[in-house]
Design an enzyme around this catalytic site. Structure first.
Site: not given
Length: 472
Positions: A257-258
């Site tokens: 993810d980020d």
């Protein structure tokens, strides 16, 4: 009982306790080169103990949950006497969650591995975060993080690049099978706290987010290596959430993810809680995340995000660089964002802003709560093997304004798209950008987009050289 007698009895008791726990006195000094028993920290500790002093067994099979809990509980009594540190020696230390205490350091030897238990009953349950209103995985509560602390002052989690392994596959499998009734645990979460340092560690395979400081201030996150499979769900690297004065630097992150996600609450709950993330500096970050951003601002940004300074960052095989995510119903703001010096390779997007991210905690969000996105500055960007230069989508009747982009060189890939700059409901200016930008971001001659010259107070925090006497 007179005061002198109380002091003598107290001193005798302290000596007896120190002896029974095999607690050692440590030194704090200033030095250039680090020895094997030295490390940098915001504060050094007077007292020190090893996990094995409390019955810890580093065989990778024996549970050390009680050993960690007992050690921290007992060492916590030295908070007013110079503080204490707990040394995790070489070995594999299986444990369930444990809570930290103030004026405390958790130190991992380079050959120490903390293994998170996969026995779900070992994980305490916590209420939902007030700025979110519900869990991220399920409407109910959430599991405690592996390493947790709340209402603390002066906490250090560091080491000589020792490892914390969240053993997240158990939780990822439950997520994919939709078997979660509570939100998955994070690896490290510190709440309502001040003076936090998390540094010089290798963190792998968190069940969900890795590092989550929330409702806290004066935070230093430095020298972390964070690793998770690029297809693992929601394994954000570092998520400063409603925090003030935070420094993130010299981190290497591979994530599903980020790599960094800046947050401040979700829709009406974040608006009501009203605590922004502000005064944040991020520098010398390297990110690999094929399906997410190097740095995301949002999408949970309803308490506001302001004064974020990003410089000298690198993304490789990552979906986007510094992305803004928001939606109708979020309210709040993202403003005074400054980015300088991005080196990007193999990207889907260089610039990406989304005003329709969706994902609401419940149907009660206010459709009139529109986010204010303004003062977004990027400069000095070199990008190669790019599919789209930019996708900038504001909100109808609520455009993203004050966008400034300067000194940008983008080399598109063989799979390039014909429309390189896709812009709607945005306004701003550009200078010296290749390929040419959209009409909503016209070229305005030669100039540099602004970047602050002053320093944040967290940048002035000097780490001390701490040493440990004969602990291994």
């Amino acid at each position: 009982m007179n005061y002198w007698f109380v002091q003598v009895i107290g001193a005798i008791s302290l000596v007896l306790i120190l002896g029974s726990l095999n607690v050692k006195v440590v030194e704090c000094k200033v030095g250039r080169g680090l020895k094997n028993t030295e490390y940098y920290a915001i504060n050094c500790r007077k007292h020190s103990a090893v996990l094995t002093d409390f019955g810890g067994v580093g065989d990778g099979k024996t549970s050390n949950t009680k050993a960690f809990q007992s050690a921290i509980r007992k060492l916590g009594q030295y908070a007013s006497d110079g503080g204490a540190q707990l040394i995790v020696p070489p070995g594999k230390w299986l444990t369930g969650p444990f809570n930290l205490t103030s004026h405390f350091t958790l130190f991992l030897h380079k050959d120490a591995v903390i293994l998170a238990s996969q026995v779900e009953s070992e994980w305490p349950q916590l209420p939902v975060l007030p700025s979110y209103g519900r869990g991220r995985d399920a409407p109910g509560g959430r599991f405690s993080s592996l390493i947790f602390g709340t209402h603390l002052t002066d906490v250090v989690i560091t080491g000589h690049n020792g490892t914390i392994d969240g053993q997240g596959s158990y939780w990822w499998d439950k997520f994919h099978k939709n078997q979660l009734n509570l939100t998955r645990p994070y690896m490290i979460e510190i709440m309502y706290s001040d003076q936090i340092q998390i540094s010089n560690l290798t963190l792998v395979n968190s069940p969900s987010w890795f590092v989550h400081p929330i409702y806290s201030s004066n935070i230093t996150i430095k020298g972390l290596t964070i690793l998770a499979p690029v297809d693992s769900p929601n394994t954000d690297g570092i998520d400063p959430d409603s925090c003030t004065n935070t420094r993130i630097e010299d981190c290497y992150i591979v994530s599903g993810d980020d790599c960094v996600a800046v947050k401040s609450g979700w829709d009406e709950y974040g608006i009501k809680f009203g605590k922004p993330t502000q005064h944040l500096v991020i520098r010398r970050l390297t990110c690999i995340s094929p399906d997410s951003a190097m740095i995301a601002l949002g999408s949970e940004m309803s308490g506001g995000i302001q004064d974020v300074r990003v410089e000298d960052i690198t993304a490789i095989n990552t979906q986007s660089a510094v992305r803004i995510k928001t939606a109708v119903g979020r309210g709040g703001y993202v403003k005074d964002i400054f980015v300088k010096g991005m080196t990007l390779s193999t990207m889907k997007y260089v610039f990406w802003m989304t005003g329709s991210y969706g994902s609401h905690p419940d149907p009660a969000f206010d459709p009139k709560a529109l986010p204010n996105i303004t003062g977004i500055n990027y400069r000095d960007v070199v990008a190669t093997n790019v599919t789209y230069s930019a996708k900038l989508e504001g909100i109808s009747n609520d455009p993203f304004t004050g966008i400034c982009i300067s000194n940008v060189s983008i080399q598109v890939s063989e799979q390039k798209k014909k429309l390189q700059w896709n812009c709607t409901d945005v306004a701003g200016v550009t200078s010296n950008v290749t390929p040419n930008t959209c009409q909503l971001l016209p070229e305005k001659g030669k100039f540099d987009c602004p970047f602050p010259n002053d320093k944040l107070s967290i940048e002035n925090v000097q780490l001390k050289t701490c040493s440990i006497k004969k602990v291994f």
